[in-house]
Design a protein around this motif. Structure first.
Motif, PDB file in Angstrom:
ATOM      1  N   TYR A  67     -90.508  33.572  90.960  1.00 25.08           N
ATOM      2  CA  TYR A  67     -89.733  33.290  92.165  1.00 25.08           C
ATOM      3  C   TYR A  67     -88.436  32.519  91.913  1.00 25.08           C
ATOM      4  N   VAL A  68     -88.368  31.764  90.813  1.00 29.99           N
ATOM      5  CA  VAL A  68     -87.219  30.887  90.569  1.00 29.99           C
ATOM      6  C   VAL A  68     -86.317  31.491  89.506  1.00 29.99           C
ATOM      7  N   SER A  69     -85.055  31.631  89.820  1.00 29.57           N
ATOM      8  CA  SER A  69     -84.060  32.068  88.840  1.00 29.57           C
ATOM      9  C   SER A  69     -82.871  31.117  88.915  1.00 29.57           C
ATOM     10  N   PHE A  70     -82.054  31.129  87.881  1.00 30.56           N
ATOM     11  CA  PHE A  70     -80.937  30.187  87.795  1.00 30.56           C
ATOM     12  C   PHE A  70     -79.621  30.947  87.732  1.00 30.56           C
ATOM     13  N   GLU A  71     -78.669  30.477  88.521  1.00 29.78           N
ATOM     14  CA  GLU A  71     -77.380  31.175  88.579  1.00 29.78           C
ATOM     15  C   GLU A  71     -76.485  30.825  87.407  1.00 29.78           C
ATOM     16  N   ARG A  72     -76.682  29.638  86.825  1.00 32.73           N
ATOM     17  CA  ARG A  72     -75.841  29.277  85.687  1.00 32.73           C
ATOM     18  C   ARG A  72     -76.421  28.065  84.969  1.00 32.73           C
ATOM     19  N   GLU A  73     -75.921  27.847  83.766  1.00 40.33           N
ATOM     20  CA  GLU A  73     -76.257  26.672  82.979  1.00 40.33           C
ATOM     21  C   GLU A  73     -74.964  25.964  82.605  1.00 40.33           C
ATOM     22  N   VAL A  74     -74.930  24.655  82.858  1.00 43.20           N
ATOM     23  CA  VAL A  74     -73.752  23.842  82.557  1.00 43.20           C
ATOM     24  C   VAL A  74     -74.046  23.028  81.301  1.00 43.20           C
ATOM     25  N   SER A  75     -73.278  23.253  80.249  1.00 46.03           N
ATOM     26  CA  SER A  75     -73.516  22.585  78.973  1.00 46.03           C
ATOM     27  C   SER A  75     -72.627  21.353  78.829  1.00 46.03           C
ATOM     28  N   PRO A  76     -73.062  20.358  78.049  1.00 45.31           N
ATOM     29  CA  PRO A  76     -72.203  19.203  77.768  1.00 45.31           C
ATOM     30  C   PRO A  76     -70.914  19.632  77.071  1.00 45.31           C
ATOM     31  N   GLU A  77     -69.825  18.975  77.422  1.00 48.43           N
ATOM     32  CA  GLU A  77     -68.546  19.230  76.760  1.00 48.43           C
ATOM     33  C   GLU A  77     -68.386  18.178  75.659  1.00 48.43           C
ATOM     34  N   PRO A  78     -68.311  18.579  74.393  1.00 44.26           N
ATOM     35  CA  PRO A  78     -68.384  17.632  73.279  1.00 44.26           C
ATOM     36  C   PRO A  78     -67.414  16.460  73.386  1.00 44.26           C
TER      37      PRO A  78
END
Length: 500
Positions: free
Chosen positions: A458-469
């Motif tokens: 039932y759960v999906s993710f629209e995006r992943e936000v990664s750390p900016e080095p």
């Protein structure tokens, strides 16, 4: 469960009751909301009428049923979640003994909490309650009602929470789930049952506490009277359900150690899943709907910090989008400007009188720096919470699921991912409580072997936000300074109060 079957999810929120029909794939087919008032008799008090919740349920349910053909006949099960800690007292006939009930954000019990802390050392109760004391917990609300409205307390046969009252109106059954009981300050996490010792220590009546059930158990079935009022089919199964916060954890896919949750609205709650409670004076613990534990820490000023900046720096004349755009013009770290975000104090610990401040202001700073510092200050405070939970034995958070209004602000997500050093996932469906109810009901009806399987479907993710080095390096250097600023400032809060 047939392919055309539906789940009815009901969410009894602070601002409204929402009803939604969810199909077998976990998609919301129809959703209707009915607002209700929050009553503020005096400063720090917050109440609502249980009758208004039920009226909202009837209206919202009839609304979704009218929008979908043959909906009542297709509903396989009903699951409700609701605002937590609202303390409803009902008599032997299920009638409320008070027209209004104190809500989760009601602060009238602050004196009772203070008296308890003065008389009891933390090591004498943490293992028995799983939580530090706070005015939110129903135990202290019961003490207040006992003292301020003894007739209502005497006539009460049972103490239940908002969604339990709705469940009673649907089924005629009165019980409570462990997610609510675990945050009552009266349930022993070691046994999963009420703690006679804590009930006695607080001078309460054990006989008024109802049986504790699993959130995914079937509580009862829709009665003929409820069917006539709502349009539902008589006999439709109704689950025990859970608090809106732990149900939303399930509806955002946060069910296993390593995956954390950040819910940011007015406040900001960061949660990590564990096998047992994390016992520390700063950390709270909620039972999850599938039997584990969610250790959490709450920052009172999450989105409220941005709301304050809009009001204080612009007198409300600019949009939040403009504030974020201006913040994006400042460099990471805001040229060494810190914002300590405790605008309304802290909920737990010895420094509930904490204050907010900017630190490091120089002639070169302007509005863009102030706005970015506010966003970064909230991130530093939440990072501190993550570190506190890990330092007290909590599992390391490898990914964080963001939900709530703050999850729609891309700059803030990038700041947070970089500050935490953790990738942040954003759910496709923002209605995590509704999805959680649907996943619970589908599991209870046998469509999935476990809630984990239901959430995966039932759960999906629209995006992943990664750390900016580059940002992460700046924030890593600033975090220890924020920590020292946090601790050194505490010595001044009582001095500040003495000036009043």
């Amino acid at each position: 469960m047939r392919s055309d079957d539906l789940i009815l999810a009901i969410d009894v929120g602070t601002g409204s009751v929402r009803a939604a029909l969810v199909d077998a794939s976990g998609h919301i087919v129809s959703i209707v909301a009915r607002e209700h008032d929050q009553i503020v008799p005096q400063f720090g008090w917050s109440e609502q009428r249980p009758a208004d919740w039920w009226e909202g349920v009837v209206t919202a349910v009839r609304g979704v049923l009218s929008a979908v053909p043959d909906a009542a006949g297709r509903i396989e099960a009903i699951c409700a979640c609701g605002q937590m800690h609202g303390t409803v007292l009902v008599d032997a006939d299920g009638q409320p003994t008070r027209d209004t009930v104190p809500l989760w954000n009601d602060k009238r019990t602050a004196g009772l909490v203070g008296a308890f802390e003065e008389a009891n050392a933390a090591q004498t109760y943490l293992a028995r309650t799983g939580n530090p004391p706070t005015p939110a917990w129903p135990a202290f609300k019961l003490q207040w009602i006992r003292d301020a409205d003894p007739d209502a307390y005497r006539r009460a046969a049972a103490v239940i929470m908002p969604k339990d009252y709705v469940n009673f109106r649907l089924t005629g059954e009165i019980e409570m789930d462990r997610t609510e009981a675990a945050c009552s300050f009266l349930m022993d996490p070691r046994t999963g049952d009420w703690s006679p010792e804590m009930v006695d220590r607080l001078g309460l009546d054990l006989q008024k506490l109802v049986p504790i059930r699993g959130a995914m158990e079937v509580l009862g079935r829709v009665t003929r009277q409820a069917a006539m009022q709502t349009g539902l089919r008589e006999g439709t199964p109704v689950l025990v359900g859970g608090g809106d916060y732990p149900v939303a954890l399930a509806g955002s896919g946060v069910l296993a150690p390593g995956l954390g949750s950040e819910m940011i609205g007015t406040s900001c709650i960061v949660t990590t899943i564990a096998d047992r409670p994390i016992l520390a004076p700063e950390i709270s613990n909620v039972g999850t709907v599938d039997g584990a534990w969610g250790a959490f820490m709450l920052l009172e000023s999450g989105g409220d910090a941005m709301r304050w900046a809009r009001r204080a720096l612009h007198e409300g004349t600019v949009s939040y989008e403009t504030i974020v755009e201006r913040a994006a013009e400042a460099p990471p770290g805001s040229d060494r400007l810190f914002f300590v975000p405790y605008l309304t104090g802290e909920r737990f610990g010895r420094h509930r009188n904490a204050r907010a401040q900017f630190f490091g202001l120089a002639a070169g700073h302007g509005l863009t720096h102030l706005h970015r510092a506010v966003l970064e200050g909230v991130a530093f405070a939440v990072k501190r919470h993550i570190d506190v939970m890990e330092a007290n034995g909590g599992p390391r958070v490898e990914r964080l699921v963001a939900s709530g209004g703050g999850a729609r602000t891309d700059l803030w997500l990038r700041i947070k991912a970089s500050c935490y050093g953790i990738p942040i996932l954003v759910p496709q469906e923002a209605e995590c409580g509704i999805v959680g109810c649907a996943a619970m009901a589908a599991t209870a009806m046998g469509r999935f072997p476990s809630l984990t399987n239901a959430a995966a479907a039932y759960v999906s993710f629209e995006r992943e936000v990664s750390p900016e080095p580059r940002w992460a390096e700046t924030y890593q250097r600033m975090q220890p300074v924020f920590e020292r600023l946090y601790h050194h400032s505490q010595a001044l809060y009582d001095d500040l109060d003495a000036l009043a």
